[in-house]
Write a protein that holds these residues in place. Structure first.
Motif, PDB file in Angstrom:
ATOM      1  N   SER A 154       0.804  -1.226   0.000  1.00 34.40           N
ATOM      2  CA  SER A 154       0.000   0.000   0.000  1.00 34.40           C
ATOM      3  C   SER A 154       0.836   1.275   0.000  1.00 34.40           C
ATOM      4  CB  SER A 154      -0.977   0.002   1.173  1.00 34.40           C
ATOM      5  OG  SER A 154      -0.290  -0.083   2.398  1.00 34.40           O
ATOM      6  N   SER A 155       1.970   1.282   0.701  1.00 37.70           N
ATOM      7  CA  SER A 155       2.778   2.509   0.734  1.00 37.70           C
ATOM      8  C   SER A 155       3.444   2.772  -0.618  1.00 37.70           C
ATOM      9  CB  SER A 155       3.820   2.449   1.847  1.00 37.70           C
ATOM     10  OG  SER A 155       4.673   1.347   1.681  1.00 37.70           O
ATOM     11  N   ILE A 156       3.845   1.721  -1.311  1.00 38.00           N
ATOM     12  CA  ILE A 156       4.433   1.904  -2.644  1.00 38.00           C
ATOM     13  C   ILE A 156       3.344   2.263  -3.639  1.00 38.00           C
ATOM     14  CG2 ILE A 156       5.639   0.755  -4.553  1.00 38.00           C
ATOM     15  CD1 ILE A 156       7.195  -0.844  -2.460  1.00 38.00           C
ATOM     16  N   GLU A 157       2.188   1.639  -3.518  1.00 37.84           N
ATOM     17  CA  GLU A 157       1.082   1.927  -4.425  1.00 37.84           C
ATOM     18  C   GLU A 157       0.717   3.406  -4.396  1.00 37.84           C
ATOM     19  OE1 GLU A 157      -3.115  -0.193  -5.470  1.00 37.84           O
ATOM     20  OE2 GLU A 157      -2.746   0.268  -3.347  1.00 37.84           O
ATOM     21  N   LYS A 158       0.752   4.022  -3.203  1.00 37.99           N
ATOM     22  CA  LYS A 158       0.446   5.456  -3.085  1.00 37.99           C
ATOM     23  C   LYS A 158       1.455   6.298  -3.867  1.00 37.99           C
ATOM     24  CE  LYS A 158      -1.750   5.079   1.384  1.00 37.99           C
ATOM     25  NZ  LYS A 158      -1.593   5.230   2.821  1.00 37.99           N
ATOM     26  N   LEU A 159       2.717   5.853  -3.880  1.00 37.49           N
ATOM     27  CA  LEU A 159       3.757   6.600  -4.595  1.00 37.49           C
ATOM     28  C   LEU A 159       3.658   6.437  -6.111  1.00 37.49           C
ATOM     29  CD1 LEU A 159       6.893   5.735  -2.442  1.00 37.49           C
ATOM     30  CD2 LEU A 159       5.693   7.920  -2.548  1.00 37.49           C
ATOM     31  N   THR A 160       3.126   5.301  -6.548  1.00 34.68           N
ATOM     32  CA  THR A 160       3.160   4.979  -7.978  1.00 34.68           C
ATOM     33  C   THR A 160       1.807   5.064  -8.665  1.00 34.68           C
ATOM     34  OG1 THR A 160       2.884   2.612  -7.556  1.00 34.68           O
ATOM     35  CG2 THR A 160       5.146   3.454  -7.667  1.00 34.68           C
ATOM     36  N   GLU A 161       0.773   5.486  -7.935  1.00 40.65           N
ATOM     37  CA  GLU A 161      -0.574   5.441  -8.499  1.00 40.65           C
ATOM     38  C   GLU A 161      -0.735   6.264  -9.776  1.00 40.65           C
ATOM     39  OE1 GLU A 161      -3.115   6.619  -5.313  1.00 40.65           O
ATOM     40  OE2 GLU A 161      -2.234   8.605  -5.146  1.00 40.65           O
ATOM     41  N   ASP A 162       0.029   7.309  -9.931  1.00 35.95           N
ATOM     42  CA  ASP A 162      -0.096   8.121 -11.153  1.00 35.95           C
ATOM     43  C   ASP A 162       1.029   7.859 -12.161  1.00 35.95           C
ATOM     44  OD1 ASP A 162       1.792   9.264  -9.479  1.00 35.95           O
ATOM     45  OD2 ASP A 162       1.295  11.335 -10.040  1.00 35.95           O
ATOM     46  N   LEU A 163       1.782   6.770 -11.964  1.00 32.96           N
ATOM     47  CA  LEU A 163       2.863   6.413 -12.883  1.00 32.96           C
ATOM     48  C   LEU A 163       2.449   5.240 -13.764  1.00 32.96           C
ATOM     49  CD1 LEU A 163       5.983   6.462 -10.500  1.00 32.96           C
ATOM     50  CD2 LEU A 163       5.203   8.273 -12.036  1.00 32.96           C
ATOM     51  N   SER A 164       2.866   5.273 -15.006  1.00 27.89           N
ATOM     52  CA  SER A 164       2.623   4.147 -15.902  1.00 27.89           C
ATOM     53  C   SER A 164       3.598   3.022 -15.561  1.00 27.89           C
ATOM     54  CB  SER A 164       2.823   4.569 -17.358  1.00 27.89           C
ATOM     55  OG  SER A 164       4.209   4.796 -17.606  1.00 27.89           O
ATOM     56  N   LEU A 165       3.339   1.842 -16.091  1.00 25.42           N
ATOM     57  CA  LEU A 165       4.241   0.706 -15.875  1.00 25.42           C
ATOM     58  C   LEU A 165       5.642   1.028 -16.392  1.00 25.42           C
ATOM     59  CD1 LEU A 165       4.644  -2.174 -14.865  1.00 25.42           C
ATOM     60  CD2 LEU A 165       3.839  -2.987 -17.089  1.00 25.42           C
ATOM     61  N   VAL A 166       5.721   1.709 -17.525  1.00 27.20           N
ATOM     62  CA  VAL A 166       7.022   2.092 -18.090  1.00 27.20           C
ATOM     63  C   VAL A 166       7.757   3.028 -17.127  1.00 27.20           C
ATOM     64  CG1 VAL A 166       8.174   3.382 -19.938  1.00 27.20           C
ATOM     65  CG2 VAL A 166       6.358   1.746 -20.495  1.00 27.20           C
ATOM     66  N   GLU A 167       7.056   4.012 -16.563  1.00 31.22           N
ATOM     67  CA  GLU A 167       7.694   4.955 -15.628  1.00 31.22           C
ATOM     68  C   GLU A 167       8.174   4.245 -14.359  1.00 31.22           C
ATOM     69  OE1 GLU A 167       5.465   9.176 -16.371  1.00 31.22           O
ATOM     70  OE2 GLU A 167       4.229   7.506 -15.637  1.00 31.22           O
ATOM     71  N   LYS A 168       7.393   3.283 -13.865  1.00 37.01           N
ATOM     72  CA  LYS A 168       7.813   2.503 -12.691  1.00 37.01           C
ATOM     73  C   LYS A 168       9.049   1.675 -13.024  1.00 37.01           C
ATOM     74  CE  LYS A 168       3.023   2.001 -11.373  1.00 37.01           C
ATOM     75  NZ  LYS A 168       1.910   1.050 -11.245  1.00 37.01           N
TER      76      LYS A 168
END
Length: 152
Positions: free
Chosen positions: A42-56
């Motif tokens: 959940s803590s990582i999901e909050k950081l990456t919620e607006d990032l695409s798979l490529v950006e991650k």
């Protein structure tokens, strides 16, 4: 800074895998799959919620490259086959990743900030990750990494 927190989280994942498996090297076979699994925290999901798979993928790959280029880890092969691309790139895999002597020394030294604690940094990181606290584990690594570099 979201990028720093994501670096912390991804580096804690990388260091935990390498520390847990030391002295064997570890294959990070499918970076897209790895970041998708990490997103379930959940803590990582909050950081990456607006990032695409490529950006991650690029953030994970850049974390891996930064740790390599600063001497904490090493790897034998990657795709693309470069340890420093001309611009941030999406990587498919990193094979035979291992801790360098500098990385091992960082993780096996007593935490500089906690003189009274007998635990090694790697053990504390492992415990934090077991609890799902990837970002907190990464912050411990980053904090100690910079202090360690100043004394190296």
């Amino acid at each position: 800074m979201k990028n720093i927190e994501l670096f912390d989280a991804y580096s804690s994942c990388i260091f935990n895998e390498l520390y847990t498996n030391f002295p064997k090297c570890v294959n990070f076979n499918d970076i897209d799959e790895i970041v998708a699994k990490l997103d379930k925290n959940s803590s990582i999901e909050k950081l990456t919620e607006d990032l695409s798979l490529v950006e991650k993928n690029v953030m994970f790959s850049e974390t891996m490259l930064w740790l390599t280029n600063n001497g904490f880890i090493d790897f034998v092969r990657s795709e693309p086959n470069t340890k420093r691309p001309t611009m941030p790139s999406e990587y498919k895999y990193f094979w035979c990743v291992s801790l360098s002597i500098k990385g091992l020394n960082l993780l096996t030294s007593p935490k500089p900030k906690s003189i009274n604690k007998p635990k090694k940094l790697g053990e504390e990181v492992f415990e934090k990750i077991k609890q799902g606290s990837f970002i907190e584990a990464g912050k411990m690594i980053t904090e100690n990494m910079f202090e360690f570099l100043n004394n190296f």
